[in-house]
Design a protein around this motif. Structure first.
Motif, PDB file in Angstrom:
ATOM      1  N   GLY B  66      44.049 -52.111  73.742  1.00 47.32           N
ATOM      2  CA  GLY B  66      43.933 -51.845  72.305  1.00 47.32           C
ATOM      3  C   GLY B  66      43.218 -52.924  71.513  1.00 47.32           C
ATOM      4  N   ALA B  67      42.714 -53.957  72.175  1.00 46.77           N
ATOM      5  CA  ALA B  67      42.028 -55.022  71.435  1.00 46.77           C
ATOM      6  C   ALA B  67      40.765 -54.502  70.767  1.00 46.77           C
ATOM      7  N   CYS B  68      40.238 -53.379  71.287  1.00 46.84           N
ATOM      8  CA  CYS B  68      38.967 -52.840  70.807  1.00 46.84           C
ATOM      9  C   CYS B  68      39.166 -51.730  69.792  1.00 46.84           C
ATOM     10  N   ALA B  69      40.413 -51.530  69.323  1.00 49.43           N
ATOM     11  CA  ALA B  69      40.719 -50.371  68.470  1.00 49.43           C
ATOM     12  C   ALA B  69      39.864 -50.357  67.202  1.00 49.43           C
ATOM     13  N   SER B  83      37.674 -48.166  71.409  1.00 50.26           N
ATOM     14  CA  SER B  83      36.223 -47.983  71.433  1.00 50.26           C
ATOM     15  C   SER B  83      35.640 -48.239  72.812  1.00 50.26           C
ATOM     16  N   CYS B  84      36.392 -48.899  73.685  1.00 52.65           N
ATOM     17  CA  CYS B  84      35.868 -49.130  75.037  1.00 52.65           C
ATOM     18  C   CYS B  84      35.883 -47.852  75.858  1.00 52.65           C
ATOM     19  N   LEU B  85      36.657 -46.862  75.419  1.00 52.91           N
ATOM     20  CA  LEU B  85      36.762 -45.616  76.185  1.00 52.91           C
ATOM     21  C   LEU B  85      35.788 -44.549  75.722  1.00 52.91           C
TER      22      LEU B  85
HETATM   23  S1  FES Z   1      41.611 -50.956  75.326  1.00 50.05           S
HETATM   24 FE1  FES Z   1      41.294 -52.940  76.131  1.00 50.05          FE
HETATM   25  S2  FES Z   1      39.291 -53.369  75.472  1.00 50.05           S
HETATM   26 FE2  FES Z   1      39.531 -51.321  74.895  1.00 50.05          FE
END
Ligand code: FES
Ligand code: FES
Lengths: 781, 182
Positions: B66-69, B83-85
């Motif tokens: 979730g760091a990229c939320a 956003s990484c997904l």
């Molecule tokens: S959930 Fe870890 S970087 Fe996207």
């Protein structure tokens, strides 16, 4: 004063962090920057028959491909011993060992080039069982034993009425900091190199970069980039040397940023270990003797393995008085991932085992688990099994009593949620207790020091140290000290670098004690200079001047604010702090350790016994903290440590099969989520540490150390199972895997009063470590 | 990293370029961009490496931390996602709000950001922009969340430093402030 010691000052780097504007190592970028990628060995043990980089070098966009032959300086480096190749030198000894590094215009090109490096391996048998390491052929020219320690005290053969013995196992825990390793290196005009990197110890990096590049220290500049968590995992060099070599080879800035998978392969994990313990006690539960034996798997290269083992072995006694004992341990080399520092540094392993033993003794004797701990609690003036006198506050009873005052949570047992989500089978509640001792700061003769440069101008203070801020909050402490001592209205904590003398590592719960004290001393010196000037200007005796709440006072009467006391004048001081010297185990010269912290915890868990799922409902903690420097940050350290320890107890394990990590990602390596985290009730004992400003002491590790045994104790209480291994997996509970401690009723044998009380260090092992398996080790793990 | 095997969906405003890249419109924190990216690039990679938007962080790059939320409206009304997904090209024509869009008036901190600081919910801070993004979304849609609702909303965000206690406290504090019963 407001914002001073004792208040919940907000982090100075907090506003940038909540805005997402704080710059981490992964955010670094530079004009003309190249991207570095590491080619790693797929084999845990192999000989490199051929290594051909020609095709990779020829690719468009590739600026450098380096192997061990391109290392201009010393090809070996390492944190404690220089036993590790900068890049594999003919042999690889763990899966993930760096073989070559590439710099290219972008990450995709660099990865393609790394894949184009041709390596022929002759796969060698991998030594993956630490028990076999002592007898197997050596997998490194330095041999397979990192360190063997062995000592006894008093009369180890003395016996009480009951003896309890068992073998305990602890899995490999990953620090799993959330920001993967990253750094940016640049060549400097003087022919040197500069690197910004997320690290825990700038000067250690500088030294090792210097070895490999052949540059003198003044030409290697290391500065701290924003660090997204560390927990010991950034104490060893990972990409630092590689990035600098690539920058020097290409003449361009080079950034390396690991992927999550690579992070698992590259950094050091917590040592997995096997511990055999035999406790004997009298009918009142008083410990008569303890015998212990430890085997830690250090993996392929030394890192801190020669140091960690002493912590585990010496602290097997726990926070209890032990007059008679025999202790021995090995940290050994294998072809498994290298292990090193992680929060707790060998002591969670010891605490898990000694606390299980105390509970087993209590059960055998029909004594309350809390009472048996009170009966044996260390007190100030007691002498440790390793010969050191506890001559500072030793509030073991106090933390236990303080914890007893916290009411138990009410309400019925509920089906576990979170990772341990349960369908609602039979759920049983369990309550467990644990107490721990943790050494604070560096030990056994390692110089524990720091230096701070402080300046003050018109009430604005600047603090410069080489202390790495990794999230723990040193920046806040430094600011609090400057406000309290100097009366500064604003404080700027300069980004740490190697232009100031070493602060040592941000580890071992030591930076408030070491760098905090250096800052304190430098602030005192600056204050005295400022007051001298004010005294001259006002024709007063400087000895009558003080600073209180930001105001200069003469004989207690306010003269005026510090901010306007000496307009336009800058006062500076550089001060160094060094803890009293410590000495190697058994040297007889004095103490091994600088200081100790004690912690007691009580865990309440709900366990679905059919599915083997555990929910931790509450952990209550009472910790000996010296003094409360920042209440909010203290709470954060304790809660964070407890949840990390709970992770090790229940879910975190780097699974290594045949030397290969099978779960190098956050999908399969589980760390606790918000749903898994228990309610935490935190209380403190404050008893100032002698020799420290305000009596402060380190607080970061004891919460984790205690959380591992306390969760295990509560799950044992709920299930009635022995559970001698962590992490406790669902199958351990559902299938009842594990072996109960052996309880023997013996004829008491008084200790021999003529045996010397201090530690007697033996040169030779008492017995082969292979016998641990025969002494009650469970088959599973 | 999410690998997308040439999905070639119909992309609003997207055009296929050579070397299997695609060019499309993306609005990030109120600024319109024309992005050219490869099909296999995640929204996180495009934000960080192509647009220099560094608020969303890389923790795992596989949807676990979730760091990229970010809050993204990909034609579905907008919600917080990892956003990484998300393959960046599937965000074509969409709107993304990162942590940079969260803040109080005149550059002040938002109530959630203030609460994170006051409660000590920030240590290393690498998880913080993701947590603040998710917590803001929670309070925008549910101003009076229970503990269970807070856990459900933040379950996808990992924090390795805080043990979460301070983060829960921060969300509760922000909720109280928002309701005016601070
Ligand atoms: S959930 Fe870890 S970087 Fe996207
Ligand atoms: S504050 Fe470090 S990961 Fe959350």
């Amino acid at each position: 004063m407001d914002g001073g010691i004792g208040s919940s000052v907000r982090r100075p780097d907090g506003p940038a962090k909540v805005r997402g504007e704080f710059s981490y190592a992964g955010d670094l970028t530079a004009d003309g920057m190249l991207v570095g990628v590491t080619l790693r060995s797929p084999h845990p043990h192999a000989r490199i028959l051929r290594l051909d980089t020609a095709a990779a070098r020829a690719m468009d966009g590739v600026h450098a491909v380096l192997t061990c032959d391109d290392v201009p300086g010393d090809r070996q480096f390492g944190l404690v011993l220089r036993d590790e190749p900068v890049l594999a030198d003919g042999v690889v000894r763990y899966a993930g060992e760096p073989v070559a590094v590439v710099a290219a215009v972008d990450a995709a090109t660099a990865r393609r080039a790394a894949r184009a490096v041709e390596v022929d391996y002759e796969v060698l048998p991998a030594l993956t069982d630490p028990q076999l390491s002592l007898t197997a052929a050596s997998v490194h020219p330095d041999g397979n034993v990192y360190r063997h320690v062995s000592y006894s005290c008093g009369d180890p053969d003395a016996r009480g009425v009951v003896t309890v013995e068992n073998t305990y196992r602890i899995g490999m825990q990953d620090p799993a900091f959330l920001a993967p390793e990253a750094g940016l290196a640049r060549p400097t005009p003087d022919g040197g190199v500069a690197i910004e990197v997320a690290t825990q110890w700038l000067h250690s990096d500088q030294r090792q970069i210097g070895w490999a590049t052949g540059l003198p220290p003044e030409k290697v500049h290391v500065s701290l980039a924003g660090v997204g968590g560390a927990f010991g995992g950034r104490e060893d060099v990972t990409l630092q040397v590689h990035a600098c070599l690539l920058a020097l080879a290409t003449g361009r800035p080079v950034k390396i940023e690991y992927t999550r998978e690579e992070s698992f392969l590259a950094h050091r994990q917590r040592h997995p270990g096997t511990i055999w313990l035999r406790h004997s006690a009298d009918a009142d539960g008083r410990i008569v003797s303890v015998e212990g034996r430890v085997l830690l798997d250090g993996g392929a290269y030394a890192s801190t393995s020669p140091v960690v083992i002493t912590n585990t072995v010496t602290l097997l006694q726990g926070p209890y008085r032990v007059d008679n004992g025999r202790f021995e341990g090995w940290s050994v080399r294998t072809n498994n991932p290298s292990c090193g520092a992680m929060r707790g540094f060998g002591v969670p392993q010891a605490a898990f085992a000694h606390e299980a033993q105390l509970d087993a003794l209590a059960a055998a004797l029909g004594i309350d688990p809390v009472e048996i701990r009170l009966t044996n609690a260390l007190q100030r003036g007691d002498v440790a099994t390793f010969g050191q006198r506890f001559d500072a506050p030793t509030p073991v009873r106090e933390v236990i009593e303080g914890l007893r005052a916290v009411p138990l949570p009410s309400g019925p047992a509920k089906p576990p949620g979170g990772v341990g989500r349960s369908g609602g089978g039979e759920v049983r509640r369990g309550v467990g207790w644990a107490v721990s001792i943790k050494n604070l700061a560096f030990s056994e003769g390692h110089v524990d020091e720091s230096t701070a440069e402080v300046s003050l101008r018109d009430g604005h203070a600047t603090v410069h140290t080489a202390c790495a801020e990794v999230g723990q909050g040193f920046v806040t402490v430094a600011e609090q000290v400057a406000r309290t001592v100097l009366g500064a209205t604003s404080v700027d904590v300069v980004q740490p670098d190697t232009l100031v003398a070493s602060a040592g590592s941000t580890s071992a719960s030591r930076q408030t004690m070491a760098s905090g004290t250096a800052v304190h001393r430098a602030c005192l010196a600056v204050r005295d200079r400022m007051l001298g000037r004010v005294a001259r200007a006002h024709g007063l005796d400087a000895a009558t001047l003080t600073v209180a709440d930001g105001v200069v006072c003469a004989a207690g009467r306010p003269l005026g604010p510090v901010a306007t006391a000496a307009p336009g004048q800058t006062f500076r001081a550089t001060e160094h702090f060094q803890h009293p010297a410590t000495h190697p185990l058994g040297s007889g010269a004095g103490g091994m350790y600088v200081a100790f912290g004690f912690s007691a915890q009580r865990a309440v868990v709900d366990v679905d016994v059919e599915l083997g799922l555990v929910s931790v409902v509450q952990i209550a903690s009472c910790q000996d903290v010296g003094t409360v420097v920042n209440p909010t940050q203290l709470l954060g350290q304790i809660e964070g440590g407890i949840v990390q320890g709970m992770g090790l107890a229940l879910m975190e394990e780097v699974v290594v099969v045949g030397g290969l990590i099978t779960n190098p990602d956050l999908q399969d390596y589980l760390i606790p989520t918000i749903v898994d985290a228990p309610e935490i009730v935190s209380t403190y004992v404050t008893d100032p540490e002698p020799g420290m400003p305000h009596g402060w002491k380190g607080v970061g590790e004891p919460p984790l150390v205690t959380a591992v045994p306390v969760v295990a104790a509560a799950v044992r209480a709920a299930t009635g199972l022995p559970l001698p291994a962590v992490p406790i997996r669902p199958e351990h509970i559902a299938l009842g895997i594990g072996q109960a401690p052996t309880v023997t009723w013996t004829t008491p044998r008084a200790a021999d009063p003529d045996r010397p009380r201090g530690p007697v260090v033996d040169e030779e092992p008492h017995d082969a470590p292979g016998t641990m398996a025969e002494e009650g080790a469970p088959a599973g793990g | 990293m999410t690998a997308v095997e040439d999905p070639r969906p119909e992309v609003a405003g997207g055009t296929d370029g050579p070397d299997s890249s695609v060019t499309f419109a993306l609005t990030v924190d109120g600024t319109a961009h024309e992005v050219t990216a490869r099909w296999d690039e995640s929204l996180l990679t495009v934000l960080r490496d192509r647009l220099g938007v560094r608020g969303p962080k890389t923790g795992c790059a596989h949807g676990r931390c979730g760091a990229c939320a970010v809050k993204a409206d990909l034609g579905d009304g907008g919600h917080v996602l990892c956003s990484c997904l998300v393959p960046a090209a599937t965000a074509a024509g969409g709107t993304v709000e990162t942590i940079a869009s969260i803040g109080g008036p005149d550059g002040a901190l938002s109530d959630v950001q203030e609460a994170f600081l006051a409660e000590g919910a920030v240590q290393c801070g690498i998880c913080t922009s993701g947590f603040v993004t998710a917590a803001t979304e929670l309070l925008d849609t549910n101003p009076d969340p229970t503990r269970t609702e807070i856990e459900a909303a933040l379950y996808g965000n990992l924090c390795r430093c805080t043990g979460y206690g301070r983060i829960v406290a921060a969300v509760e504090t922000a909720a109280r402030t928002r309701r005016g019963d601070a």
